[in-house]
Design a protein around this motif. Structure first.
Motif, mmCIF file in Angstrom:
data_model
loop_
_atom_site.group_PDB
_atom_site.id
_atom_site.type_symbol
_atom_site.label_atom_id
_atom_site.label_comp_id
_atom_site.label_asym_id
_atom_site.label_seq_id
_atom_site.Cartn_x
_atom_site.Cartn_y
_atom_site.Cartn_z
ATOM 1 N N GLY A 1 3.570 46.651 67.605
ATOM 2 C CA GLY A 1 2.874 45.376 67.836
ATOM 3 C C GLY A 1 1.484 45.599 68.401
ATOM 4 N N LEU A 2 1.356 46.536 69.368
ATOM 5 C CA LEU A 2 0.050 46.791 69.978
ATOM 6 C C LEU A 2 -0.900 47.415 68.955
ATOM 7 N N TRP A 3 -0.331 48.237 68.066
ATOM 8 C CA TRP A 3 -1.166 48.822 67.009
ATOM 9 C C TRP A 3 -1.729 47.706 66.130
ATOM 10 N N LEU A 4 -0.871 46.712 65.867
ATOM 11 C CA LEU A 4 -1.337 45.572 65.062
ATOM 12 C C LEU A 4 -2.418 44.796 65.806
ATOM 13 N N VAL A 5 -2.239 44.626 67.140
ATOM 14 C CA VAL A 5 -3.240 43.892 67.924
ATOM 15 C C VAL A 5 -4.572 44.650 67.896
ATOM 16 N N ILE B 1 17.966 42.263 70.200
ATOM 17 C CA ILE B 1 17.306 42.522 71.498
ATOM 18 C C ILE B 1 15.982 43.241 71.274
ATOM 19 N N ALA B 2 15.978 44.239 70.393
ATOM 20 C CA ALA B 2 14.760 45.018 70.166
ATOM 21 C C ALA B 2 13.644 44.117 69.644
ATOM 22 N N ALA B 3 13.978 43.232 68.703
ATOM 23 C CA ALA B 3 12.951 42.355 68.134
ATOM 24 C C ALA B 3 12.396 41.419 69.204
ATOM 25 N N GLY B 4 13.302 40.828 69.991
ATOM 26 C CA GLY B 4 12.859 39.919 71.051
ATOM 27 C C GLY B 4 11.998 40.635 72.080
ATOM 28 N N ILE B 5 12.449 41.835 72.494
ATOM 29 C CA ILE B 5 11.694 42.594 73.492
ATOM 30 C C ILE B 5 10.362 43.054 72.910
ATOM 31 N N GLY B 6 10.384 43.520 71.673
ATOM 32 C CA GLY B 6 9.150 43.996 71.038
ATOM 33 C C GLY B 6 8.095 42.904 71.020
ATOM 34 N N ALA B 7 8.499 41.710 70.583
ATOM 35 C CA ALA B 7 7.541 40.609 70.490
ATOM 36 C C ALA B 7 7.044 40.202 71.868
ATOM 37 N N GLY C 1 24.840 46.222 79.181
ATOM 38 C CA GLY C 1 23.674 46.975 79.642
ATOM 39 C C GLY C 1 23.322 48.102 78.689
ATOM 40 N N LEU C 2 24.350 48.739 78.139
ATOM 41 C CA LEU C 2 24.109 49.834 77.203
ATOM 42 C C LEU C 2 23.401 49.310 75.945
ATOM 43 N N ILE C 3 23.863 48.143 75.491
ATOM 44 C CA ILE C 3 23.191 47.519 74.339
ATOM 45 C C ILE C 3 21.735 47.232 74.690
ATOM 46 N N GLY C 4 21.517 46.767 75.949
ATOM 47 C CA GLY C 4 20.156 46.499 76.410
ATOM 48 C C GLY C 4 19.300 47.744 76.377
ATOM 49 N N LEU C 5 19.874 48.874 76.820
ATOM 50 C CA LEU C 5 19.125 50.131 76.854
ATOM 51 C C LEU C 5 18.725 50.542 75.433
ATOM 52 N N LEU C 6 19.687 50.442 74.522
ATOM 53 C CA LEU C 6 19.387 50.772 73.123
ATOM 54 C C LEU C 6 18.338 49.809 72.567
ATOM 55 N N GLY C 7 18.534 48.508 72.876
ATOM 56 C CA GLY C 7 17.564 47.501 72.440
ATOM 57 C C GLY C 7 16.195 47.771 73.038
ATOM 58 N N GLY C 8 16.175 48.250 74.297
ATOM 59 C CA GLY C 8 14.909 48.565 74.971
ATOM 60 C C GLY C 8 14.157 49.664 74.238
ATOM 61 N N MET C 9 14.919 50.694 73.794
ATOM 62 C CA MET C 9 14.255 51.772 73.050
ATOM 63 C C MET C 9 13.646 51.234 71.760
ATOM 64 N N GLY C 10 14.442 50.430 71.044
ATOM 65 C CA GLY C 10 13.909 49.814 69.821
ATOM 66 C C GLY C 10 12.730 48.915 70.149
ATOM 67 N N GLY C 11 12.878 48.170 71.261
ATOM 68 C CA GLY C 11 11.811 47.264 71.684
ATOM 69 C C GLY C 11 10.537 48.012 72.017
ATOM 70 N N TRP C 12 10.705 49.193 72.627
ATOM 71 C CA TRP C 12 9.535 50.012 72.972
ATOM 72 C C TRP C 12 8.793 50.430 71.701
ATOM 73 N N LEU C 13 9.554 50.878 70.709
ATOM 74 C CA LEU C 13 8.929 51.281 69.440
ATOM 75 C C LEU C 13 8.244 50.081 68.780
ATOM 76 N N PHE D 1 11.012 33.183 71.165
ATOM 77 C CA PHE D 1 11.709 34.054 70.223
ATOM 78 C C PHE D 1 12.748 34.906 70.953
ATOM 79 N N LEU D 2 12.338 35.449 72.118
ATOM 80 C CA LEU D 2 13.287 36.239 72.917
ATOM 81 C C LEU D 2 14.491 35.389 73.299
ATOM 82 N N ALA D 3 14.240 34.112 73.640
ATOM 83 C CA ALA D 3 15.346 33.229 74.017
ATOM 84 C C ALA D 3 16.316 33.059 72.852
#
Lengths: 440, 404
Positions: A384-388, A27-33, A367-379, A322-324
């Motif tokens: 990703g934005l730093w790379l951009v 989830i984190a990777a998909g959300i991050g991208a 949902g809890l997994i989503g929340l954890l994934g969201g935190m990872g996704g945020w990081l 990728f998220l899909a």
């Protein structure tokens, strides 16, 4: 009940840490991208003048006499048409825009000459586009026609030449002509640099240049024409000019015009005026295509030019694909996880929990997994934005995570994980308690 | 290996099987198209410039008046020629990957309805053509009496050279030598055909038009000044350019050196395609992440199935199946699921390519990408399932006797 489900979910996630980690990472990777690309899209496709973009319009006429068949009119106007329309003063506010490159030297400041971008525009430019000033202000309306030798400079140039001090009243030499500074802008970075957007349909999607910085020196329009001479950026010439040195008489388009129209009635009135002008010019023999005029709104004009670079759009599509894939992955893993606990669910059902309750419990876990994934996704989004930002694109320095996109990150993560949890939770809630109890 | 029992078992896990197959299908579609995009970017980046890039550099001056132009050319050319290791200093309007200054339309006749093209003009002073190292495949290069001074945008009535790509577009199937070209009222005659000469900014044009260029000889003057092509041995070029730039303060104190376009050609090529390189890098990243996530999904689900079937595996082992049989079972099962995913993925890849063709003007996906993509996913699937399958194979037959 929610607290209890949360407790159960935490226990369940702890029980199989590897599987939990796999789901969170997916989830984190998909959300991050997807959030990285979505944030870039959001920043590039925003409204550059949020306070009044719906009252700004971009008139176009067709001065091209070389073609027999006409599609869209030229993206910017020739000098003659632009100045005629501007002098008619039919809009609430109106401004001309033309750009050039010129050599600049500060007077009594020890610095080598530098090449800068010059914007020749009219007095209405500043109030019309909400341009913020640090010192002083724009020039008077009369200064345009009287070719006053005045200038407004950017905060960046002011920092470079005068160390950020109030430089109003000092002078600089632009292409050899001395102009007096009357205003210094605050840092101003519209995204895109909308007032200059043109030619998007010829750019093959390479539109990153529309997000460049505004010019360093702004001169009253006719002063600019006098000072910058033939160095203006020409959009197109429909004939090879006889005298290449004198742009105002050349068969070239290089001046853009913006008008502010406060009401729908004024918009239709201006469109009629524009059409009338074209008819009159055709009668005078200057135009061959009188009916080819346009009056697009600011956002419409940006859409027409497809300002968001095609690479950025492509990246967004890829990220969502990728998220899909990540979601399919999570669905599979959640299914495995929930059904592995079929026995436990059977016991809960036998003790009186309804299908609804089991369903809700499973969703809380998702949902809890989503929340954890969201935190990872945020990081990962920050990464990703730093790379951009390290990319060599003109918009790189604009890229940051605003509060809206920060919240969207978590909303998207939780929504995605709930969506992924729906099917596994449904299957889990359908577990037959009798069968499960027998096999325990 | 019998497939029927595997299919029967999979039928019991329709949903999970379908999910994995779908995931693989989506991965296959993205993999094929993303690899195709990467190869497109790479081939754009490696476009043949037609010039001797390694030994060429450009110096571009701005901020001088037309009146100073002739004097400036003379001072810079004579001043730079003296630098040790400098092979030539010639005047040009631009060079491949440098500033875009001479883009205009051309037609083969002044009458409407004839083939047209948007081309880039290179206008070179004496020696520029030779310094660039352009290869003539038909006709001749510019000769000493071809150079004339001019006041317009391109020398009128110039004997020009066109690239083979442009000749094939304008006069398909016929000999372009001696043909006429028009740019509004400016007229040119084709005297030679170049093997390659790329536009200054090929990235902003469709790939098939990247070499639509015209080379016109012209004498330096007010309309051809300020941009100088330096030629030196590739090993010496950085030093020669550094010394040339340092000399500018003395030779042209009033002019401003344009840093962006005063560099070796190889550096400007790198800068022109930096965005493409970043994009290709990102695509590679997406592919890696995609394959990793897919592999993890396979590992997760296969482990779950192994654990779920421990008892059955034990029974099979107890009634005579070897470890190899168990291993084969899971490998075959994975192969079947991945194959189903790939079959669906091919269709999706084709559909995705159609969408990309419509919105991003991409060419059609060549069929060679399909078997390569399929092979990659089969290998990935087998690698991912290997761990869980080995664990399954190590289930001892004694499990069958426990808790039944």
């Amino acid at each position: 009940m929610f607290g209890y489900y949360l407790d159960l979910a935490i226990r369940s996630l702890r029980r199989n840490r590897v599987l939990t980690a796999l789901m969170v990472v997916a989830i984190a990777a998909g959300i991050g991208a997807s959030m990285t690309t979505l944030t870039v899209m959001h920043l590039l496709s925003g409204d550059p003048v949020p306070t009044r973009s719906n009252t700004l319009f971009y008139p176009q006429v067709d001065p091209d006499t070389s073609l027999t068949e006409h599609g869209e009119p030229a993206d910017v106007m020739d000098y003659h048409s632009a100045v005629d329309l501007w002098r008619s003063h039919r809009a609430d506010r109106e401004t001309l825009v033309a750009t050039a490159g010129a050599k600049l030297r500060a007077i009594d400041v020890r610095q080598p000459s530098l090449m800068i971008r010059v914007l020749a525009t009219t007095a209405d430019f500043f109030p019309m586009f909400d341009v913020p000033f640090q010192y002083g202000g724009g020039w008077q309306a009369a200064d345009d026609e009287s070719r006053a030798r005045v200038a407004v400079i950017s905060a960046q140039l002011n920092d470079k030449l005068f160390g950020g001090a109030n430089s109003v009243g000092r002078s600089v030499r632009v292409r050899g002509s001395e102009v007096r500074i009357v205003g210094v802008l605050r840092p101003w970075r519209p995204s895109p640099q909308f007032y200059e957007v043109a030619g998007g349909r010829f750019s093959s999607g390479n539109t990153a240049g529309y997000y460049a910085r505004p010019e360093d020196v702004m001169l009253p329009f006719f002063t600019g024409v006098e000072v910058a001479g033939d160095t203006f950026d020409v959009f197109n010439c429909w004939r090879v000019p006889d005298n290449f040195m004198h742009l105002p008489e050349s068969p070239c388009s290089w001046v853009a015009m913006w008008v502010q129209l406060g009401s729908p009635a004024k918009v239709s009135g201006y469109a009629r005026f524009l059409a009338g002008y074209a008819v009159q010019q055709k009668r005078l023999g200057r135009f061959t295509h009188a009916d080819n005029t346009r009056l697009r709104g600011l956002m419409q004009w940006l859409d027409y030019n497809r300002v968001v670079p095609s690479d950025v759009r492509l990246q967004a599509w890829l990220a969502f694909a990728f998220l899909a894939v990540c979601l399919f992955n999570t669905i599979g893993l959640l299914l495995a996880k929930f059904l592995r606990r079929s026995g436990e669910i059977g016991v809960r059902r036998a003790l009186g929990a309804s299908r609804r309750a089991v369903f809700a419990q499973c969703l809380v876990e998702a949902g809890l997994i989503g929340l954890l994934g969201g935190m990872g996704g945020w990081l990962l989004t920050l990464l990703g934005l730093w790379l951009v930002r390290r990319q060599p694109a003109a918009y790189a320095d604009l890229v940051h995570l605003d509060p809206l996109m920060f919240l969207t990150t978590f909303a998207l993560a939780i929504a995605a994980s709930l969506l992924a949890g729906l099917l596994p939770a449904f299957r889990a809630s359908r577990v037959a308690p009798g069968l499960q109890l027998k096999t325990l | 290996m019998q497939i029927r029992p595997i299919l029967a078992a999979l039928r019991r896990h329709r949903l999970a099987t379908m999910l994995i197959a779908l995931e693989i299908a989506l991965a296959c579609a993205v993999l094929c198209n993303a690899s195709f995009l990467i190869s497109g970017r790479l081939s754009a980046m490696h476009v043949n410039s037609g010039v001797d890039e390694a030994s060429l550099a450009l110096i571009k001056l701005t901020g001088f008046d037309d009146a100073e132009a002739v004097d400036l050319n003379a001072r810079v050319q004579s001043g730079l020629t003296g630098i040790a290791g400098m092979q030539s200093v010639t005047v040009t309007n631009t060079a491949p990957f440098a500033d875009k200054v001479g883009t205009a339309g051309v037609t083969t006749s002044q009458e409407p309805g004839h083939p047209r093209a948007i081309v880039d003009y290179y206008i070179g002073g004496p020696g520029t053509f030779e310094a660039m190292g352009l290869r003539v495949v038909a006709g001749r290069g510019p000769q000493a009496d071809d150079y004339h001074s001019f006041i317009g945008f391109v020398p009128d009535n110039a004997p020009v050279l066109v690239t083979r790509a442009l000749a094939e577009h304008l006069w398909p199937g016929t000999d372009p030598l001696g043909k006429e070209l028009w740019c509004d009222r400016l007229h040119f005659r084709v005297v030679g055909v170049l093997e390659h000469l790329v536009r200054p900014d090929p990235a902003s044009f469709a790939p098939n038009t990247a070499e639509w260029t015209v080379f016109a000889p012209g004498l330096p003057g007010t309309k051809l000044a300020g941009t100088y092509l330096l030629k030196a041995d590739p090993a010496q070029l950085p030093r020669v350019l550094r010394e040339a730039r340092a000399a500018m303060a003395r030779l042209a104190p009033d002019a401003v050196v344009d840093d962006e376009f005063s560099r070796p050609l190889s550096e400007m090529r790198e800068a022109r395609f930096r965005q493409d390189r970043a994009m290709a890098g990102m695509l590679v990243g997406v592919i890696c992440a995609l394959l990793l996530v897919t592999a993890l999904g396979i590992v997760g689900l296969a482990s779950f199935w192994v654990q779920q079937r421990r008892k059955q595996i034990g029974i099979r082992r107890a009634i005579g199946a070897t470890r190899r049989d168990i291993l084969r079972y899971f490998q075959t099962e994975n192969f079947l699921i991945v194959s189903a995913g790939i079959a669906l993925g091919m269709v999706m890849a084709f559909g995705l390519n159609l969408v990309l063709m419509k919105y991003y003007e991409l060419p059609r996906l060549p069929w060679t990408y399909f078997p390569v993509g399929a092979l990659a996913l089969w290998v990935l699937g087998q690698l991912a399932v290997l761990g869980p399958a080995m664990r399954a194979a190590s289930v001892p037959p004694v499990v069958a006797t426990r808790s039944v």
